[in-house]
Design a protein around this motif. Structure first.
Motif, PDB file in Angstrom:
ATOM      1  N   TYR A   2      39.824  38.627  37.036  1.00 48.78           N
ATOM      2  CA  TYR A   2      40.916  37.678  37.267  1.00 48.78           C
ATOM      3  C   TYR A   2      41.153  36.801  36.033  1.00 48.78           C
ATOM      4  N   PHE A   5      42.953  38.701  33.445  1.00 47.91           N
ATOM      5  CA  PHE A   5      44.359  38.838  33.838  1.00 47.91           C
ATOM      6  C   PHE A   5      45.161  37.599  33.442  1.00 47.91           C
ATOM      7  N   LEU A   6      44.622  36.419  33.763  1.00 51.78           N
ATOM      8  CA  LEU A   6      45.332  35.180  33.423  1.00 51.78           C
ATOM      9  C   LEU A   6      45.498  35.032  31.911  1.00 51.78           C
ATOM     10  N   THR A 222      52.826  35.463  40.292  1.00 50.28           N
ATOM     11  CA  THR A 222      51.539  36.128  40.501  1.00 50.28           C
ATOM     12  C   THR A 222      50.396  35.353  39.853  1.00 50.28           C
ATOM     13  N   ALA A 223      50.621  34.838  38.646  1.00 52.96           N
ATOM     14  CA  ALA A 223      49.563  34.083  37.963  1.00 52.96           C
ATOM     15  C   ALA A 223      49.177  32.839  38.755  1.00 52.96           C
ATOM     16  N   VAL A 226      46.891  34.067  41.568  1.00 49.74           N
ATOM     17  CA  VAL A 226      45.583  34.425  41.018  1.00 49.74           C
ATOM     18  C   VAL A 226      44.809  33.171  40.630  1.00 49.74           C
ATOM     19  N   HIS A 229      43.415  31.591  43.754  1.00 45.47           N
ATOM     20  CA  HIS A 229      42.323  32.410  44.282  1.00 45.47           C
ATOM     21  C   HIS A 229      41.068  32.282  43.417  1.00 45.47           C
ATOM     22  N   LEU A 230      41.249  32.347  42.099  1.00 44.89           N
ATOM     23  CA  LEU A 230      40.107  32.276  41.196  1.00 44.89           C
ATOM     24  C   LEU A 230      39.452  30.905  41.231  1.00 44.89           C
TER      25      LEU A 230
END
Length: 290
Positions: A2, A5-6, A222-223, A226, A229-230
């Motif tokens: 994650y 991804f960010l 989406t970021a 995420v 969530h992260l």
């Protein structure tokens, strides 16, 4: 995964802003990506059966944070990359933890200055001075590149200010707060975009359209999901490590896809800024035993 991804999404966002601004005005870019991001987050919110706040006070405060931390920064970045490299923007954004540290010293009671943090702040300032001299004064290309650079610095300030203000959210689900922030930002910025840019008269190219889609769906909507969530999984400190990834990804994406130059001064600036972040975040005073 994650965190990577960010770093990749936020680091390449400056490159996509640079591509989009070639055929789409800055305010329209900002308004479009915020609206797309708000749609993505709202869909997830409905899927989880969460409710938006019902009181005006929550909408007013969270909305203000959204405007300061989303609408203004997105407009400034989209305008700044017209006159500066995407990599320069990415390095300037890495200053956000240092800005937040300074603001938190004055606006909170539990995060105060220390000698080590002050050394980190000075390292960050040196890094930005190196970048400023290289990106503006040495190029000798006039006032607009200087204003573009200052727009990046102002963007970082707004991000940091909103970050400190978010700490005052009480009993607010992060996903609900993010949805309110994006909705209010979208409502605030579209009238400006309509008045200034006249988006109905814009003829964007395919690259610009796809860039906005990426910025809205991935780098904004989406970021955000995420990130929420992260943060729940690993905590805010771990999430903050993406600050080390963003400038590196931003500089190299600009180099590979936009043919932006890689200079010794660029790496020197990144080094000073990252060392400054490390010093301010890692050397925290330990609590005194009683």
């Amino acid at each position: 995964m994650y965190l990577l991804f960010l770093g990749l999404v936020w680091g390449t966002a400056f490159m996509f802003n640079k591509i989009a601004v070639q055929s789409i005005p800055p305010m329209t870019i900002a308004a479009s990506r915020i609206s797309l991001g708000a749609l993505v987050v709202w869909i997830i919110l409905r899927h989880r059966k969460l409710q938006l706040p019902s009181d005006l006070k929550s909408w007013a405060y969270i909305g203000l944070v959204g405007i300061l931390g989303t609408a203004f920064p997105f407009m400034l970045v989209s305008w700044g990359v017209k006159y500066q490299n995407a990599g320069t923007a990415a390095i300037c954004m890495s200053l956000i933890p240092l800005n937040t540290f300074v603001l938190a010293h004055f606006l909170t009671h539990d995060e105060k200055m220390s000698w080590m943090k002050l050394a980190g702040l000075l390292c960050g300032i040196v890094g930005i001075l190196i970048l400023f001299i290289d990106a503006t004064l040495l190029e000798g290309s006039g006032l607009l590149p200087i204003l573009g650079f200052l727009a990046f610095l102002l963007t970082g300030f707004f991000y940091s200010l909103s970050g400190v203000m978010i700490r005052h959210f009480k009993n607010k689900n992060p996903l609900v707060a993010a949805t309110v922030m994006l909705i209010c930002s979208s409502l605030a910025i579209w009238p400006l975009a309509m008045a200034v840019d006249q988006p109905w008269a814009v003829t964007p190219d395919a690259a610009g359209v796809w860039s906005i889609i990426f910025l809205g769906i991935m780098a904004t909507g989406t970021a955000t999901i995420v990130l929420v969530h992260l943060t729940h999984l690993a905590g805010a400190t771990f999430v903050s490590y993406n600050t080390y990834l963003v400038p590196i990804v931003g500089v190299f994406s600009g180099y590979f896809w936009l043919d932006e130059p890689l200079k010794e001064t660029t790496f020197a600036s990144i080094l000073f800024v990252l060392v400054g972040i490390y010093l301010t975040e890692r050397w925290k005073p330990t609590a005194k035993k009683r």
